[in-house]
Scaffold this active site. Structure first.
Site, PDB file in Angstrom:
ATOM      1  N   ASP A  58       0.871  -1.169   0.000  1.00 35.81           N
ATOM      2  CA  ASP A  58       0.000   0.000   0.000  1.00 35.81           C
ATOM      3  C   ASP A  58       0.913   1.226   0.000  1.00 35.81           C
ATOM      4  O   ASP A  58       1.587   1.510   0.985  1.00 35.81           O
ATOM      5  CB  ASP A  58      -0.895  -0.005   1.238  1.00 35.81           C
ATOM      6  CG  ASP A  58      -1.830   1.196   1.299  1.00 35.81           C
ATOM      7  OD1 ASP A  58      -1.668   2.129   0.486  1.00 35.81           O
ATOM      8  OD2 ASP A  58      -2.716   1.211   2.176  1.00 35.81           O
TER       9      ASP A  58
ATOM     10  N   SER B 144       1.431  12.763 -17.724  1.00 39.61           N
ATOM     11  CA  SER B 144       0.495  12.745 -18.852  1.00 39.61           C
ATOM     12  C   SER B 144       0.412  14.133 -19.461  1.00 39.61           C
ATOM     13  O   SER B 144       0.971  15.106 -18.937  1.00 39.61           O
ATOM     14  CB  SER B 144      -0.904  12.293 -18.405  1.00 39.61           C
ATOM     15  OG  SER B 144      -1.624  13.373 -17.828  1.00 39.61           O
TER      16      SER B 144
ATOM     17  N   TYR C  28      -5.970  16.816 -10.668  1.00 42.65           N
ATOM     18  CA  TYR C  28      -5.264  15.919 -11.591  1.00 42.65           C
ATOM     19  C   TYR C  28      -4.191  16.665 -12.362  1.00 42.65           C
ATOM     20  O   TYR C  28      -3.021  16.251 -12.407  1.00 42.65           O
ATOM     21  CB  TYR C  28      -6.252  15.269 -12.558  1.00 42.65           C
ATOM     22  CG  TYR C  28      -5.590  14.368 -13.587  1.00 42.65           C
ATOM     23  CD1 TYR C  28      -5.288  13.047 -13.274  1.00 42.65           C
ATOM     24  CD2 TYR C  28      -5.250  14.843 -14.856  1.00 42.65           C
ATOM     25  CE1 TYR C  28      -4.668  12.217 -14.198  1.00 42.65           C
ATOM     26  CE2 TYR C  28      -4.635  14.020 -15.780  1.00 42.65           C
ATOM     27  CZ  TYR C  28      -4.345  12.716 -15.449  1.00 42.65           C
ATOM     28  OH  TYR C  28      -3.718  11.907 -16.360  1.00 42.65           O
TER      29      TYR C  28
ATOM     30  N   LYS D  28      -0.068  16.334 -12.223  1.00 42.37           N
ATOM     31  CA  LYS D  28       0.753  15.883 -13.344  1.00 42.37           C
ATOM     32  C   LYS D  28       1.833  16.912 -13.694  1.00 42.37           C
ATOM     33  O   LYS D  28       2.959  16.547 -14.038  1.00 42.37           O
ATOM     34  CB  LYS D  28      -0.121  15.581 -14.561  1.00 42.37           C
ATOM     35  CG  LYS D  28      -1.023  14.372 -14.373  1.00 42.37           C
ATOM     36  CD  LYS D  28      -0.242  13.137 -13.937  1.00 42.37           C
ATOM     37  CE  LYS D  28      -1.129  11.931 -13.750  1.00 42.37           C
ATOM     38  NZ  LYS D  28      -0.375  10.752 -13.236  1.00 42.37           N
TER      39      LYS D  28
ATOM     40  N   THR E 197      -6.542   1.717 -21.351  1.00 40.25           N
ATOM     41  CA  THR E 197      -6.660   1.030 -20.065  1.00 40.25           C
ATOM     42  C   THR E 197      -8.119   0.734 -19.757  1.00 40.25           C
ATOM     43  O   THR E 197      -9.029   1.164 -20.478  1.00 40.25           O
ATOM     44  CB  THR E 197      -6.075   1.894 -18.940  1.00 40.25           C
ATOM     45  OG1 THR E 197      -6.849   3.107 -18.851  1.00 40.25           O
ATOM     46  CG2 THR E 197      -4.625   2.234 -19.199  1.00 40.25           C
TER      47      THR E 197
END
Length: 322
Positions: free
Chosen positions: A70, A156, A168, A172, A203
């Protein structure tokens, strides 16, 4: 595939499915011994597991060692690297891929950041940006001792253009900066640090997103890219590219920079799982059919010329929310 990474030790974090699984297979087929991590060792619900990835790497002719970890627990991460040190005595490649924000991104779809709970940030950037830093700390301690190594941080196009929400894209962009700044301190020790940008990778999450867009009958140009699977990559292509980077004796000249998977595949002469070679998302061959979907069937006639970053930035200022 040539076993040009035989004797090399690699670690891919977050490899139960998706991109991490493909990267592990790509490194394994090149001959590396691949350690993989994830929270799910065995799975009965088709959601992916370390055992399934182990089997895929083995089927590709590689050697794989799954370890249940984890990455939100720093002590588990420390023990992971201690085990690799005890068993192998070195680490040649670290791929920072683990990411736990997929469900949070899905739940926050089409919301403003203020409409989500503040822990949306942690969901995107704890097991993600922070865990990449922690793993890099332990990897760098091993690599600098041997004066060699490659650290690839999966980022990304969200580091350049708005997509999937504020936490997000900020995360990145920070991954790109993490790779760049680590490179400065690691270069004197002959350790390369890169930020890796795959294209549109098919994916499980992206496939689900495409199905949702088809169900909603979304018609805008951006949605159609997902609906139709135009210029998609498989996860394996990123793995093959990272394997080629590790085998490249001149890879240090790339350190600190963003590296685009499709462009590296072209440079190294690599193909995807289906034998195709997708183009970069900044190529005219992608951009023009993206803007004018009717031209997609003629895409092979469009020059594969990459747009300079400075011009590409101008096109991303008003990117719509997906």
């Amino acid at each position: 595939m040539s076993k040009y990474l035989e004797g090399k030790i690699a670690l891919v974090t977050g490899a139960t499915r998706g991109l991490g699984k493909g990267i592990a297979v790509g490194l394994g087929e090149a001959g590396a011994t691949v350690y993989i991590t994830g929270r799910t060792l065995e799975s009965n619900d088709n959601s992916g597991s370390l055992r399934e990835t182990e089997s895929a790497v083995t089927d590709a002719g590689g050697s794989c060692i799954p370890i249940q970890v984890d990455h939100s627990d720093d002590e588990q991460v420390r023990l992971l690297f201690e085990r690799i040190q005890d068993e192998q005595g070195k680490l040649d490649v670290l791929v920072n891929n683990v990411y736990s924000g997929v469900q949070a991104i899905t739940d926050a779809s089409r919301k403003g950041f203020w409409e989500s709970e503040p822990n949306f940030w942690d969901a995107c950037n704890n097991v993600g940006l922070r865990s990449h830093y922690v793993a890099s700390v332990y990897a760098a301690r091993m690599m600098t001792q041997h004066q060699q190594g490659l650290i690839c941080t999966i980022s990304s196009w969200g580091g350049l253009s708005y997509i999937f929400g504020v936490p997000y894209t900020v995360g990145k962009a920070a991954c790109d900066r993490l790779a760049a700044d680590m490179a400065i301190e690691l270069k004197p020790h002959n350790v390369t640090s890169l930020s890796i940008w795959p294209g549109i990778v098919g994916t499980e999450h992206i496939t689900q997103l495409a199905a949702q867009m088809r169900a909603e009958e979304a018609t805008d140009a951006q949605s159609s890219i997902f609906r139709e699977g135009y210029n998609w990559e498989t996860p394996l292509l990123t793995g093959r590219v990272i394997a080629a980077l590790k085998a490249d004796p001149t890879v240090m000249r790339r350190t600190g920079k963003v590296q685009i998977v499709a462009e590296l595949a072209q440079y190294y002469g690599l193909v995807d799982q289906n034998g195709d070679r997708p183009v970069s998302l900044r190529s005219l061959r992608f951009i023009i059919p993206f803007a004018i979907p009717a031209l997609r069937k003629y895409s092979s006639l469009i020059p594969n010329i990459n747009i300079p970053w400075s011009l590409l930035l101008l096109t991303t200022l008003n990117s719509p929310k997906i």
